[in-house]
Write a protein that holds these residues in place. Sequence first.
Motif, PDB file in Angstrom:
ATOM      1  N   UNK A 238      -4.132  38.093   9.637  1.00  0.00           N
ATOM      2  CA  UNK A 238      -4.462  36.704   9.949  1.00  0.00           C
ATOM      3  C   UNK A 238      -3.238  35.859  10.217  1.00  0.00           C
ATOM      4  N   UNK A 239      -3.425  34.851  11.035  1.00  0.00           N
ATOM      5  CA  UNK A 239      -2.383  33.865  11.296  1.00  0.00           C
ATOM      6  C   UNK A 239      -2.998  32.480  11.205  1.00  0.00           C
ATOM      7  N   UNK A 240      -2.426  31.661  10.310  1.00  0.00           N
ATOM      8  CA  UNK A 240      -2.911  30.298  10.126  1.00  0.00           C
ATOM      9  C   UNK A 240      -1.774  29.337  10.429  1.00  0.00           C
ATOM     10  N   UNK A 241      -1.943  28.522  11.460  1.00  0.00           N
ATOM     11  CA  UNK A 241      -0.942  27.530  11.850  1.00  0.00           C
ATOM     12  C   UNK A 241      -1.457  26.153  11.445  1.00  0.00           C
ATOM     13  N   UNK A 242      -0.653  25.438  10.683  1.00  0.00           N
ATOM     14  CA  UNK A 242      -1.044  24.102  10.227  1.00  0.00           C
ATOM     15  C   UNK A 242       0.057  23.108  10.573  1.00  0.00           C
ATOM     16  N   UNK A 243      -0.339  21.918  10.972  1.00  0.00           N
ATOM     17  CA  UNK A 243       0.625  20.879  11.280  1.00  0.00           C
ATOM     18  C   UNK A 243      -0.034  19.521  11.083  1.00  0.00           C
ATOM     19  N   UNK A 244       0.790  18.520  11.007  1.00  0.00           N
ATOM     20  CA  UNK A 244       0.267  17.177  10.809  1.00  0.00           C
ATOM     21  C   UNK A 244       1.393  16.173  10.655  1.00  0.00           C
ATOM     22  N   UNK A 245       1.011  14.930  10.399  1.00  0.00           N
ATOM     23  CA  UNK A 245       1.986  13.866  10.215  1.00  0.00           C
ATOM     24  C   UNK A 245       1.374  12.787   9.334  1.00  0.00           C
ATOM     25  N   UNK A 246       2.236  11.938   8.780  1.00  0.00           N
ATOM     26  CA  UNK A 246       1.740  10.887   7.903  1.00  0.00           C
ATOM     27  C   UNK A 246       2.782   9.813   7.676  1.00  0.00           C
ATOM     28  N   UNK A 247       2.395   8.818   6.889  1.00  0.00           N
ATOM     29  CA  UNK A 247       3.251   7.676   6.583  1.00  0.00           C
ATOM     30  C   UNK A 247       3.042   7.269   5.131  1.00  0.00           C
ATOM     31  N   UNK A 248       4.130   6.877   4.469  1.00  0.00           N
ATOM     32  CA  UNK A 248       4.089   6.312   3.116  1.00  0.00           C
ATOM     33  C   UNK A 248       4.707   4.925   3.142  1.00  0.00           C
ATOM     34  N   UNK A 249       4.074   3.975   2.486  1.00  0.00           N
ATOM     35  CA  UNK A 249       4.615   2.629   2.331  1.00  0.00           C
ATOM     36  C   UNK A 249       4.429   2.230   0.871  1.00  0.00           C
ATOM     37  N   UNK A 250       5.486   1.735   0.251  1.00  0.00           N
ATOM     38  CA  UNK A 250       5.403   1.372  -1.169  1.00  0.00           C
ATOM     39  C   UNK A 250       5.996   0.011  -1.466  1.00  0.00           C
ATOM     40  N   UNK A 251       5.415  -1.098  -1.008  1.00  0.00           N
ATOM     41  CA  UNK A 251       6.002  -2.416  -1.253  1.00  0.00           C
ATOM     42  C   UNK A 251       5.933  -2.817  -2.731  1.00  0.00           C
ATOM     43  N   UNK A 252       6.973  -3.510  -3.163  1.00  0.00           N
ATOM     44  CA  UNK A 252       7.018  -4.033  -4.531  1.00  0.00           C
ATOM     45  C   UNK A 252       7.617  -5.437  -4.488  1.00  0.00           C
ATOM     46  N   UNK A 253       6.940  -6.379  -5.148  1.00  0.00           N
ATOM     47  CA  UNK A 253       7.379  -7.771  -5.187  1.00  0.00           C
ATOM     48  C   UNK A 253       7.471  -8.217  -6.637  1.00  0.00           C
ATOM     49  N   UNK A 254       8.645  -8.681  -7.049  1.00  0.00           N
ATOM     50  CA  UNK A 254       8.863  -9.198  -8.401  1.00  0.00           C
ATOM     51  C   UNK A 254       9.054 -10.711  -8.346  1.00  0.00           C
ATOM     52  N   UNK A 255       8.400 -11.419  -9.250  1.00  0.00           N
ATOM     53  CA  UNK A 255       8.572 -12.865  -9.366  1.00  0.00           C
ATOM     54  C   UNK A 255       8.969 -13.183 -10.809  1.00  0.00           C
ATOM     55  N   UNK A 256      10.177 -13.627 -10.970  1.00  0.00           N
ATOM     56  CA  UNK A 256      10.642 -14.040 -12.294  1.00  0.00           C
ATOM     57  C   UNK A 256      10.284 -15.507 -12.477  1.00  0.00           C
ATOM     58  N   UNK A 257       9.156 -15.746 -13.110  1.00  0.00           N
ATOM     59  CA  UNK A 257       8.640 -17.106 -13.269  1.00  0.00           C
ATOM     60  C   UNK A 257       9.560 -17.931 -14.154  1.00  0.00           C
ATOM     61  N   UNK A 258      10.051 -17.308 -15.226  1.00  0.00           N
ATOM     62  CA  UNK A 258      10.993 -17.955 -16.138  1.00  0.00           C
ATOM     63  C   UNK A 258      11.767 -16.857 -16.839  1.00  0.00           C
ATOM     64  N   UNK A 259      12.642 -17.244 -17.777  1.00  0.00           N
ATOM     65  CA  UNK A 259      13.379 -16.245 -18.543  1.00  0.00           C
ATOM     66  C   UNK A 259      12.443 -15.384 -19.377  1.00  0.00           C
ATOM     67  N   UNK A 260      11.245 -15.881 -19.653  1.00  0.00           N
ATOM     68  CA  UNK A 260      10.318 -15.171 -20.528  1.00  0.00           C
ATOM     69  C   UNK A 260       9.155 -14.525 -19.788  1.00  0.00           C
ATOM     70  N   UNK A 261       8.932 -14.881 -18.542  1.00  0.00           N
ATOM     71  CA  UNK A 261       7.684 -14.500 -17.876  1.00  0.00           C
ATOM     72  C   UNK A 261       7.969 -13.910 -16.494  1.00  0.00           C
ATOM     73  N   UNK A 262       7.331 -12.766 -16.204  1.00  0.00           N
ATOM     74  CA  UNK A 262       7.479 -12.123 -14.896  1.00  0.00           C
ATOM     75  C   UNK A 262       6.120 -11.666 -14.387  1.00  0.00           C
ATOM     76  N   UNK A 263       6.007 -11.622 -13.069  1.00  0.00           N
ATOM     77  CA  UNK A 263       4.807 -11.129 -12.400  1.00  0.00           C
ATOM     78  C   UNK A 263       5.254 -10.118 -11.341  1.00  0.00           C
TER      79      UNK A 263
END
Length: 738
Positions: A238-263
Motif C-alpha cells: 500500500x501507498x498512502x499519500x497525505x498532505x494539507x495546510x493550516x494556520x494557528x493564531x494565538x492573540x493575548x491581551x493583558x490589561x493592568x487595571x491597577x497595581x492590584x488588578x489585572x484582566x
Amino acid sequence: MKKHKRGSLVWLGPLVWLGTGGIGQVCAQDVPAVGGGAEPAARQPGGKLERVEVLGKQATDNDLRRRAQFAKQVYGREELEKYGDNNVADVLKRLPGITMQGSAPRMRGLGSGYTLILLNGDPAPPGFALDQLDPAQVERIEVTKGPTANQSAQAVAGAINIILKNAPKVSQRDLRAMLGYTVDKPTLSGSFTIGEKWDGFSLSLPISLFQWRNRNDTVVTRMAPGVDGQAAQSAQQGQNLSWGHGINIGPRLNWRISDDETLTWQSFIQKGTWLNESSYRSQVLAGSPSLEDDGDFKGGWQNVRSNLQWVNHFSTADRIELKAGVSSSKGTFDGQTVRLAQPFRRTIGDNADLSVTQSGNYNRLLNAEHSLTVGWDLEWRQRDEKRDITEKGLPLVAEFEGQPFSARIQRQALFVQDEWEINKQWSTYLGLRSEQIASKSQGLSNPVSNTSNVVTPMVHLNYKFDAAGRDLVRASVTRSYKAPELSALMARPFINNLFSDTTKTNTELSPDRMGNPNLLPELATGLDLALEKYLPAGGLVSVGVFYRQVDDLIRNVTGLQTVDWSGVPRWVSRPVNFSKAMTRGLELEVKGRAGELLPGLVDAKLPLNLRGSVNVYQSSVDALPGPNNRLDGQQPWSGNLGFDYRFASLPMTTGGSLAFTPGYTTQQSQSQFLDQGRARSVDVFVQWMFSPKVSARFAANNLVPLDGESRTYTSDGYFGSTVRTGRTQYSLGMEIKL
C-alpha cells in the motif's frame, strides 16, 4: 445547561499564572508584603520576597524545577528552539519519559488518555493537535509526574502543560520561515509574532502557517477467514499519500487595571484542511481474502478557544482569580473508495465539540512560607456526530446512516490545597479534589446516563539535604482518574470495511466497532518517589520510581455477538470496564556539561552538553494470564540520548539525539495478542548565528529510519501483519528578530 457553583476557589502556584517568566515572579506578584496598602511604596516586598523576585528573573529551567512543590520538569525557549522543529510533537518526543503515538504524547509508557494535555493550565480542547502547533508560539513546556488539586485530576501518568507566549514588556517583531522536505515536494511553514505595549496594556499576536506532506508505504499480510468464511491469505503493498495546510493564531491581551488588578484575554485558533490518497497492489496467496480498497479522502478541522481571566489582590494576604472560557472544535470528512475500478463506499460526516468552563479561586497567604487555596471548577462539554455511509449508492446500515448521535459530560469540582514551606529543608503540598462527572449518551435508543463521584487526595512531600536544595527527595501519594472519551460513549456501530456485507459474519481480526455509554472512569492510586541531585555547574541527576493501581480499567474487548445491524452474529470490539491493573517503573535522567558529568575524562571547559534517560516499565492486567498481560501499548523500557556542542571559533552549534524503544508482545484478550516492533528516532541539527538577531538552522529528523512493524494474531493461528516504511524529515529555517 444550568451551572451550579459548588464553592469558592483559590489558586496559587507556578502553573497557574499564565505566561510568567518563573516561580519567583509568581511569588513576587501574587504575594504582597504584610501590612502593605494600595500605594506602591506600601507594597514594596520584604526581604524574603525581594530575594524571590531576583531569583525569578535569573531562573533557569533547573531552578524552576528545583523550587517546585511537586515533581515537575521545565523546558524553556532554549530547548524549544534547539532543533528548529516546526511542531511541538517533535519537541516532546525528545524529552525524557515521553514517547509519541502518532501525534499524541505518552508518559510512563501509558496510552495518551492517561496523559493530561493542558494549554495554559487548562485542559486542551478536543481535537487540539500538537503536531500542528508551532514551537515559536510556546513560552515553555512543564511536565508533571502527578496530579495537583487546582487542575483536573485526569493525570494518571502525568500532565504536559503547554504555556503559550505571554504579551511582551516591550515592542517585539519576530519572523521565522522554514523549508521542509519529507517526500515528493518541499513544504513551507513560517510564523510572525507582533508584540506591543501601551501604558497598562500589552498585546501579543503570534501567527503561524504550516504545510505537511507525508507518504506511508506499507506491506499488509493477512491469514484469516475470507469472504466465504474459509481460510485465506493475502499480501497488499500500500501507498498512502497525505498532505494539507493550516494556520494557528494565538492573540493575548493583558490589561493592568491597577497595581492590584489585572484582566487577561487569551484565545487560540487552529484551522486547516487535509487530503489522503491510498492505493494498493494486491496478491492473493490462498482462498478468497477480503482486501483493502483504493480511496481518496479529504476533510478539515477547526479549533477555537477563548478565555478571560481576572485577578485581584484585594489585600496584602488575599488574592482572588476568576476564569471563564468557551471552546469549539469542528471536523468534516468525505471519502470515496474504489473497487474493481468502480466507486464503492462513500463516507460523509462531521463532528462538533462545544465546551464551556468557569472556575474561580481564592488564596490566603497565612505567612511568608504558607498559603491556603480553595476553589471550584465547572465544565459542560458536548459532542455531536453525524455520518452517512453508502455502498454502491445504498445505505450501509439504513437505521444508523445519517442519524445524529451525541454525548455530553458535565463536571463539577471543588478543591482545596495547602502549600507550606515548613523550614529550609522540609516543604509539603496537600490537596483534596472532589469531582462529580455526569455523562449522557443519545442515539437511536433511549438516552443512557451515568454519574460518578471521584475524590482525589494528593500529598507531595519534599526534603532538601541542605538549605540550598542541591540534593532533594520528593515523595507523592495521589489519587487520579481517567474519564472515557465522549466518542467512546456513543452506541453507534462502525462496520469494518473489509467485511461490509452485513448479511455475513466478519472475523475476530476485522471486527466492527461500537461505543459503550455505560463506561465508568478508571481510578488510580499512585505512589512516586524521586531523588534529584543538582550539580554546581547546572547539571542534574534524577532517579525515580512510581507505582499505580488502576481500578475499572477500560479496554477494547472483541467478541462474537448478536447485533441489531445484522441477521448473523458479528465480531464486535467495544470498550468495557475490563479489570484491575498495576503498573510500576524506574526512571533515570542525567543532563549537564560533559566535564561535570565525566570529571577527569573530559575537559571541564569543553562546551559539550550531554543528556540521557532510561525508563523501565512493568504492568499486569488481573483478568489476563501472564507473562505478557501488560497494559495496552506500554513498552518494557525506553531510552533517550542527546548532545549539543557549541564551537568556540565559529558562531555555530550542533547536536543530536537518539530515542529508542524495543519490540514487545501484549496479550490483549484471552485469545488475541499484539506484537509491536522496535522503534528508533535519530535527530540532528546545526545552527549558525549570523548575529544576535539573525540565525539559520538545518535539521534532519528520523535519520537512518527503521521500518515499523506490528502483528496481531489469535490463538487459533490467524494473524494480520503491517510493516510501515520509515522516512527522514529535513528542514531548513531562518529566524529574524526585527
